[in-house]
Design a protein around this motif. Structure first.
Motif, short mmCIF file in Angstrom:
data_model
loop_
_atom_site.label_atom_id
_atom_site.label_comp_id
_atom_site.label_asym_id
_atom_site.label_seq_id
_atom_site.Cartn_x
_atom_site.Cartn_y
_atom_site.Cartn_z
N GLU A 90 0.74 -1.13 0.02
CA GLU A 90 0.04 0.12 -0.02
C GLU A 90 0.70 1.14 0.05
N ALA A 91 0.64 2.23 -1.02
CA ALA A 91 1.29 3.40 -0.92
C ALA A 91 1.08 4.36 0.46
N GLY A 92 2.12 5.00 0.62
CA GLY A 92 1.98 5.58 2.02
C GLY A 92 1.76 7.15 1.40
N VAL A 93 1.87 7.92 2.47
CA VAL A 93 1.32 9.48 2.14
C VAL A 93 2.63 10.01 1.30
N THR A 94 2.13 10.82 0.21
CA THR A 94 3.00 11.27 -0.75
C THR A 94 2.75 12.68 -0.51
N GLN A 95 3.89 13.30 -1.09
CA GLN A 95 4.00 15.04 -1.07
C GLN A 95 4.88 15.65 -2.33
N PHE A 96 4.17 16.46 -2.84
CA PHE A 96 4.78 17.04 -3.87
C PHE A 96 4.82 18.69 -3.97
N PRO A 97 6.10 19.28 -4.39
CA PRO A 97 7.11 18.69 -4.58
C PRO A 97 7.94 18.22 -3.35
N SER A 98 9.20 17.85 -3.64
CA SER A 98 9.82 17.38 -2.52
C SER A 98 10.75 18.74 -1.97
N HIS A 99 11.06 19.66 -3.07
CA HIS A 99 11.74 20.64 -2.55
C HIS A 99 11.25 22.06 -3.57
N SER A 100 11.03 23.16 -2.89
CA SER A 100 10.59 24.22 -3.75
C SER A 100 11.43 25.37 -3.28
N CYS A 133 -0.53 17.19 -0.97
CA CYS A 133 -0.40 16.12 -0.24
C CYS A 133 -1.21 15.06 -0.76
N ASP A 134 -0.95 13.74 -0.87
CA ASP A 134 -1.86 12.54 -1.21
C ASP A 134 -1.85 11.64 -0.07
N PRO A 135 -3.04 11.64 0.95
CA PRO A 135 -3.10 10.74 1.77
C PRO A 135 -3.23 9.33 1.63
N ILE A 136 -3.03 8.61 2.39
CA ILE A 136 -3.24 6.91 2.24
C ILE A 136 -4.69 6.79 2.07
N ARG A 172 -4.43 8.39 16.89
CA ARG A 172 -3.47 8.13 17.57
C ARG A 172 -2.13 7.74 16.74
N VAL A 173 -2.55 7.03 15.58
CA VAL A 173 -1.49 6.70 14.76
C VAL A 173 -1.43 7.31 13.45
N LYS A 174 -0.67 8.40 13.16
CA LYS A 174 -0.38 9.12 12.27
C LYS A 174 0.66 8.75 11.11
N TYR A 175 0.23 8.76 9.68
CA TYR A 175 1.28 8.28 9.01
C TYR A 175 1.78 9.62 8.16
N PHE A 176 2.97 9.93 8.21
CA PHE A 176 3.72 11.02 7.54
C PHE A 176 4.23 10.82 6.41
N GLY A 177 4.27 11.91 5.64
CA GLY A 177 4.61 11.65 4.19
C GLY A 177 6.14 12.22 4.58
N PRO A 178 7.04 12.36 3.48
CA PRO A 178 8.57 12.74 3.29
C PRO A 178 8.36 14.14 3.58
N GLY A 179 7.56 15.01 3.48
CA GLY A 179 7.94 16.54 3.75
C GLY A 179 8.16 17.17 2.41
N THR A 180 7.71 18.65 2.33
CA THR A 180 8.29 19.32 1.21
C THR A 180 9.32 20.34 1.85
N ARG A 181 10.42 20.53 1.48
CA ARG A 181 11.39 21.43 1.97
C ARG A 181 10.92 22.77 1.08
N LEU A 182 10.55 23.71 1.85
CA LEU A 182 10.36 25.20 1.17
C LEU A 182 11.44 26.00 1.62
N THR A 183 12.09 26.89 0.44
CA THR A 183 13.12 27.67 0.81
C THR A 183 12.52 29.19 0.01
N VAL A 184 12.44 30.21 0.95
CA VAL A 184 12.10 31.26 0.40
C VAL A 184 13.14 32.42 0.56
N THR A 185 13.53 32.71 -0.55
CA THR A 185 14.93 33.67 -0.68
C THR A 185 14.57 35.27 -0.87
#
Lengths: 109, 112
Positions: free
Chosen positions: B1-11, B23-26, B99-112
């Motif tokens: 089963e696919a986990g939580v997915t997030q897009f993009p991985s970095h912005s 975010c696409d949940p389970i 009580r049981v939350k499944y986390f995605g890998p995260g999106t790293r946001l950098t604001v310059t």
């Protein structure tokens, strides 16, 4: 005072050693206590959760909660290099997770 | 089963621009959460959806942040206009049992 206090480390121990990770908290209303493991560039992964005071064991991991002292611990036996990660303690309040900052753990081969 | 997915991985965006995180949940998880970790700080709650409804948005920092969950499936988090202090890692989580939350890998946001 922060709700959850956790030493950020890093903590380095040799392979095979017993690891002890700890947190203190201030809100006596917390009921569920959790430990998450987070590898670099990944999301937190739930390791264990316990309800109220006591111990819970799962394989090499033991979670311990002492509500009278507002202190929770995670013990890792026979530590492996693959256990190297950041460990976050957490509590639930109104369905929100309250995280500690996390402790970076390095298991040295 | 696919986990939580997030897009993009970095912005990486400039201050004042708009960014939309997805975010696409389970599959089948009614509960969807957004959390954020700002550098040097703890991971903190932003908001909670139950299906398509906002259950709790008490952690949203200000009105530059807008979260939606279309049809109770995927969710988006829009930041408009982005500020420097919005930089961090944005995590999405989903659950059936709160009580049981499944986390995605995260999106790293950098604001310059």
């Amino acid at each position: 005072q922060k709700e959850v206090e956790q030493d950020p480390g890093p903590l380095s121990v040799p392979e095979g050693a017993i690891v002890s990770l700890n947190c203190t908290y201030s809100n006596s209303a917390f009921q569920y206590f959790m430990w998450y493991r987070q590898y670099s560039r990944k999301g937190p992964e739930l390791l264990m959760y316990t309800y109220s005071s006591g111990n819970k064991e799962d394989g090499r991991f033991t979670a311990q909660v002492d509500k009278s002292s507002k202190y929770i611990s995670l013990f890792i036996r026979d530590s492996q290099p693959s256990d190297s990660a950041t460990y976050l303690c957490a509590m639930i309040e109104d369905d929100k997770i309250i995280f500690g900052k996390g402790t970076r753990l390095h298991i040295l081969p | 089963e696919a986990g939580v997915t997030q897009f993009p991985s970095h912005s990486v965006i400039e201050k004042g621009q708009t960014v939309t995180l997805r975010c696409d949940p389970i599959s089948g998880h009614d509960n969807l959460y957004w959390y954020r970790r700002v550098m040097g700080k703890e991971i903190k709650f932003l908001l909670h959806f139950v299906k398509e409804s906002k259950q709790d948005e008490s952690g949203m920092p200000n009105n530059r942040f807008l979260a939606e969950r279309t049809g109770g499936t995927y969710s988006t988090l829009k930041v408009q206009p982005a500020e420097l202090e919005d930089s961090g890692v944005y995590f999405c989580a989903s659950s059936q049992d709160p009580r049981v939350k499944y986390f995605g890998p995260g999106t790293r946001l950098t604001v310059t």
